[in-house]
Design a protein around this motif. Structure first.
Motif, PDB file in Angstrom:
ATOM      1  N   LEU A   1      29.406  -4.682  20.526  1.00 19.30           N
ATOM      2  CA  LEU A   1      28.068  -4.492  20.858  1.00 19.30           C
ATOM      3  C   LEU A   1      27.456  -3.367  19.918  1.00 19.30           C
ATOM      4  O   LEU A   1      26.168  -3.693  19.702  1.00 19.30           O
ATOM      5  CB  LEU A   1      27.823  -4.110  22.341  1.00 19.30           C
ATOM      6  CG  LEU A   1      28.018  -5.224  23.241  1.00 19.30           C
ATOM      7  CD1 LEU A   1      27.910  -4.659  24.621  1.00 19.30           C
ATOM      8  CD2 LEU A   1      27.130  -6.361  23.184  1.00 19.30           C
ATOM      9  N   ASP A   2      28.108  -2.404  19.469  1.00 16.96           N
ATOM     10  CA  ASP A   2      27.362  -1.341  18.513  1.00 16.96           C
ATOM     11  C   ASP A   2      27.903  -1.638  17.133  1.00 16.96           C
ATOM     12  O   ASP A   2      29.294  -2.270  16.966  1.00 16.96           O
ATOM     13  CB  ASP A   2      28.233  -0.150  19.107  1.00 16.96           C
ATOM     14  CG  ASP A   2      27.520   0.386  20.065  1.00 16.96           C
ATOM     15  OD1 ASP A   2      26.295  -0.016  20.435  1.00 16.96           O
ATOM     16  OD2 ASP A   2      28.526   0.845  21.158  1.00 16.96           O
ATOM     17  N   PRO A   3      27.343  -1.665  16.049  1.00 18.11           N
ATOM     18  CA  PRO A   3      25.705  -1.007  16.178  1.00 18.11           C
ATOM     19  C   PRO A   3      24.973  -1.970  16.762  1.00 18.11           C
ATOM     20  O   PRO A   3      25.059  -3.189  16.692  1.00 18.11           O
ATOM     21  CB  PRO A   3      25.387  -0.608  14.759  1.00 18.11           C
ATOM     22  CG  PRO A   3      26.200  -1.581  14.081  1.00 18.11           C
ATOM     23  CD  PRO A   3      27.577  -1.799  14.823  1.00 18.11           C
ATOM     24  N   GLN A   4      23.721  -1.313  17.573  1.00 14.76           N
ATOM     25  CA  GLN A   4      22.811  -2.312  18.142  1.00 14.76           C
ATOM     26  C   GLN A   4      21.345  -1.562  18.007  1.00 14.76           C
ATOM     27  O   GLN A   4      21.375  -0.132  17.963  1.00 14.76           O
ATOM     28  CB  GLN A   4      23.197  -2.655  19.341  1.00 14.76           C
ATOM     29  CG  GLN A   4      23.264  -1.247  20.569  1.00 14.76           C
ATOM     30  CD  GLN A   4      23.355  -1.508  21.879  1.00 14.76           C
ATOM     31  OE1 GLN A   4      22.664  -1.879  22.465  1.00 14.76           O
ATOM     32  NE2 GLN A   4      24.917  -1.422  22.043  1.00 14.76           N
ATOM     33  N   PHE A   5      20.609  -2.304  17.995  1.00 10.71           N
ATOM     34  CA  PHE A   5      19.244  -1.942  18.015  1.00 10.71           C
ATOM     35  C   PHE A   5      18.522  -1.954  19.310  1.00 10.71           C
ATOM     36  O   PHE A   5      18.605  -3.191  19.726  1.00 10.71           O
ATOM     37  CB  PHE A   5      18.235  -2.595  16.840  1.00 10.71           C
ATOM     38  CG  PHE A   5      18.375  -2.280  15.480  1.00 10.71           C
ATOM     39  CD1 PHE A   5      18.132  -1.137  14.971  1.00 10.71           C
ATOM     40  CD2 PHE A   5      18.967  -3.490  14.461  1.00 10.71           C
ATOM     41  CE1 PHE A   5      18.481  -0.851  13.683  1.00 10.71           C
ATOM     42  CE2 PHE A   5      19.115  -2.929  13.410  1.00 10.71           C
ATOM     43  CZ  PHE A   5      18.999  -1.611  12.823  1.00 10.71           C
ATOM     44  N   ARG A   6      17.957  -1.081  19.941  1.00 13.76           N
ATOM     45  CA  ARG A   6      16.975  -0.955  20.991  1.00 13.76           C
ATOM     46  C   ARG A   6      15.650  -0.571  20.553  1.00 13.76           C
ATOM     47  O   ARG A   6      15.505   0.763  20.361  1.00 13.76           O
ATOM     48  CB  ARG A   6      17.787  -0.282  22.136  1.00 13.76           C
ATOM     49  CG  ARG A   6      18.842  -0.556  22.562  1.00 13.76           C
ATOM     50  CD  ARG A   6      19.649   0.296  23.824  1.00 13.76           C
ATOM     51  NE  ARG A   6      20.729   0.087  23.868  1.00 13.76           N
ATOM     52  CZ  ARG A   6      21.588   0.326  25.120  1.00 13.76           C
ATOM     53  NH1 ARG A   6      20.982   1.234  25.946  1.00 13.76           N
ATOM     54  NH2 ARG A   6      22.811  -0.117  25.397  1.00 13.76           N
ATOM     55  N   LEU A   7      14.552  -1.727  20.606  1.00 20.70           N
ATOM     56  CA  LEU A   7      13.310  -1.041  19.934  1.00 20.70           C
ATOM     57  C   LEU A   7      12.415  -0.802  21.267  1.00 20.70           C
ATOM     58  O   LEU A   7      12.201  -1.739  22.238  1.00 20.70           O
ATOM     59  CB  LEU A   7      12.749  -2.341  19.185  1.00 20.70           C
ATOM     60  CG  LEU A   7      13.271  -2.604  17.900  1.00 20.70           C
ATOM     61  CD1 LEU A   7      13.296  -3.942  17.171  1.00 20.70           C
ATOM     62  CD2 LEU A   7      12.649  -1.496  16.990  1.00 20.70           C
ATOM     63  N   ILE A   8      11.930   0.301  21.338  1.00 20.31           N
ATOM     64  CA  ILE A   8      11.264   0.813  22.528  1.00 20.31           C
ATOM     65  C   ILE A   8      10.128   0.844  21.949  1.00 20.31           C
ATOM     66  O   ILE A   8       9.516   1.831  21.159  1.00 20.31           O
ATOM     67  CB  ILE A   8      11.808   2.189  22.950  1.00 20.31           C
ATOM     68  CG1 ILE A   8      13.325   2.439  22.872  1.00 20.31           C
ATOM     69  CG2 ILE A   8      11.105   2.527  24.220  1.00 20.31           C
ATOM     70  CD1 ILE A   8      13.953   1.278  23.842  1.00 20.31           C
ATOM     71  N   CYS A   9       9.266   0.170  22.638  1.00 17.90           N
ATOM     72  CA  CYS A   9       7.618   0.128  22.434  1.00 17.90           C
ATOM     73  C   CYS A   9       6.675   0.075  23.739  1.00 17.90           C
ATOM     74  O   CYS A   9       7.380  -0.229  24.747  1.00 17.90           O
ATOM     75  CB  CYS A   9       7.288  -0.866  21.584  1.00 17.90           C
ATOM     76  SG  CYS A   9       7.667  -2.667  22.067  1.00 17.90           S
ATOM     77  N   GLU A  10       5.828   0.468  23.541  1.00 24.70           N
ATOM     78  CA  GLU A  10       4.789   0.514  24.690  1.00 24.70           C
ATOM     79  C   GLU A  10       4.309  -1.120  25.099  1.00 24.70           C
ATOM     80  O   GLU A  10       4.155  -1.683  24.147  1.00 24.70           O
ATOM     81  CB  GLU A  10       3.388   1.383  24.682  1.00 24.70           C
ATOM     82  CG  GLU A  10       3.920   2.910  24.660  1.00 24.70           C
ATOM     83  CD  GLU A  10       4.535   3.494  25.605  1.00 24.70           C
ATOM     84  OE1 GLU A  10       3.900   3.208  26.587  1.00 24.70           O
ATOM     85  OE2 GLU A  10       5.462   3.924  25.572  1.00 24.70           O
ATOM     86  N   PRO A  11       3.644  -1.250  26.023  1.00 28.09           N
ATOM     87  CA  PRO A  11       2.985  -2.533  26.420  1.00 28.09           C
ATOM     88  C   PRO A  11       1.836  -2.779  25.395  1.00 28.09           C
ATOM     89  O   PRO A  11       1.324  -1.797  25.366  1.00 28.09           O
ATOM     90  CB  PRO A  11       2.494  -2.467  27.901  1.00 28.09           C
ATOM     91  CG  PRO A  11       3.475  -1.322  28.410  1.00 28.09           C
ATOM     92  CD  PRO A  11       3.688  -0.317  27.477  1.00 28.09           C
ATOM     93  N   GLY A  12       1.969  -3.985  24.986  1.00 28.08           N
ATOM     94  CA  GLY A  12       0.799  -4.443  23.942  1.00 28.08           C
ATOM     95  C   GLY A  12       1.497  -4.318  22.556  1.00 28.08           C
ATOM     96  O   GLY A  12       1.000  -5.146  21.811  1.00 28.08           O
ATOM     97  N   ALA A  13       2.441  -3.614  22.431  1.00 34.19           N
ATOM     98  CA  ALA A  13       3.216  -3.629  21.043  1.00 34.19           C
ATOM     99  C   ALA A  13       4.102  -4.740  21.070  1.00 34.19           C
ATOM    100  O   ALA A  13       4.661  -5.193  22.539  1.00 34.19           O
ATOM    101  CB  ALA A  13       3.843  -2.221  20.766  1.00 34.19           C
ATOM    102  N   LEU A  14       4.719  -5.320  20.168  1.00 34.97           N
ATOM    103  CA  LEU A  14       5.849  -6.378  20.099  1.00 34.97           C
ATOM    104  C   LEU A  14       6.541  -6.294  18.817  1.00 34.97           C
ATOM    105  O   LEU A  14       6.223  -5.746  17.939  1.00 34.97           O
ATOM    106  CB  LEU A  14       5.059  -7.894  20.385  1.00 34.97           C
ATOM    107  CG  LEU A  14       4.058  -8.209  19.453  1.00 34.97           C
ATOM    108  CD1 LEU A  14       4.138  -9.705  19.399  1.00 34.97           C
ATOM    109  CD2 LEU A  14       2.591  -7.850  19.658  1.00 34.97           C
TER     110      LEU A  14
END
Ligand SMILES: [Fe+2]
Length: 311
Positions: free
Chosen positions: A204-217
């Protein structure tokens, strides 16, 4: 792997990059905000006075599954949801005449083992192309409430180039529609439906976890290996995803490379034109058909779809 942030390149160039494994992140736009607000309104309406991110603290998993089985189709087929997607595609530079989208799904990831199957399926690592998606399909993903790294989705970039032994050869989208989909809400504790899974250990690594606010995508190719991050927070994650294909790429069979998908059938009948919601031309869909649509009966644009699981 390249990650583009708020890139203003043309959609034609963007798709080329996506087919090379790039990811595109977009800051909040008006119609994405509206889509998230619509989702929050429907969620609040469904759970009444309860905090929708904490329903697991006071409601049985069976009851939640029952509520979600009404809520999710309501969102999926809400006319405003389509309207906001059309607006979002326009805001983000897509040509609506040639861009086709499928109805948006609402996903939930509950903390721990509360509810991980059926209507709230926790996705094992997979490529959507193992589930009969075309290689020109682009996935769009956004959170409905704020997310954290312990409560989001992950992309596993190693497998963009590296094949993974998997069960996609046993999957047919038309068969799945016929036999499994309608029953998503019945699978509360376990999910017995056969799905294409990795058949060897996944790194599973490396892995990307993209953290964004609602409304972003963000956008990524349907051929990217991705999974639900096990939710180790105490808040339920709600998210929206939908997919698009571009007519030029459909005709020319342009898209990401196929390194390990062996499923049959096609989801090509699901996409709706960005202008008038018509389906793709029959001749274009026919390029992707293999005869299994006749065997199981095509369910393209079936309004009864509840889409508990469609990758
Ligand atoms: Fe997926």
């Amino acid at each position: 792997m390249n990650i583009f942030i708020d890139s203003k390149i043309s959609d034609d160039d963007r798709r080329k990059e996506l087919y090379r494994g790039s990811i595109f992140f977009h800051r909040s736009c008006v119609n994405a905000e509206k889509l998230c607000q619509l989702a929050r309104d429907l969620i609040a309406e469904s759970f009444g006075s309860l905090d929708p991110r904490k329903v697991q603290e006071s409601m049985s998993a069976e009851k939640s599954a029952e509520i979600l089985s009404v809520l999710k189709p309501k969102f999926i087929h809400h006319p405003k949801a389509k309207e906001y997607i059309q607006g979002m595609l326009t805001e983000l530079g897509c040509d609506l005449q040639k861009t086709y989208f499928d109805v948006p799904r609402m996903r939930t990831a509950f903390p721990g083992d509360y509810l991980k199957s059926g209507i709230a399926y926790a996705f094992h690592p997979h490529r959507d192309t193992w589930y009969s998606a075309p290689f020109c399909q682009i996935n769009w993903w956004m959170p409905i409430y704020p997310i954290s790294p312990e409560n989001c989705m992950a992309i596993h970039p190693r497998y963009w180039y590296q094949p993974l032994r998997n069960g996609s050869s046993g999957y047919n989208y038309h068969q799945w529609n016929l036999e499994s989909r309608q029953n998503a809400a019945q699978h509360v504790k376990t999910d017995t439906r056969i799905q294409p899974k990795p058949e060897e250990p996944v790194e599973l690594d490396p892995q990307f976890r993209l953290i964004c606010e609602p409304g972003a995508l963000y956008q990524f190719s349907a051929a990217q290996l991705h999974s639900t991050v096990p939710n180790s927070t105490d808040l339920t994650r709600y998210s929206i995803d939908f997919r698009t294909v571009h007519l030029d790429d459909v005709w020319t069979r342009t898209g990401a490379p196929n390194i390990d998908s062996a499923c049959t059938g096609t989801t090509m009948g699901d996409y709706l034109n960005g202008m008038d919601l018509s389906g793709l031309p029959a001749e274009a869909i026919a390029l992707y058909q293999d005869g299994t649509e006749c065997q199981y009966g095509s369910s393209a644009n079936d309004p009864k779809k509840v889409a508990g699981v469609r990758n």
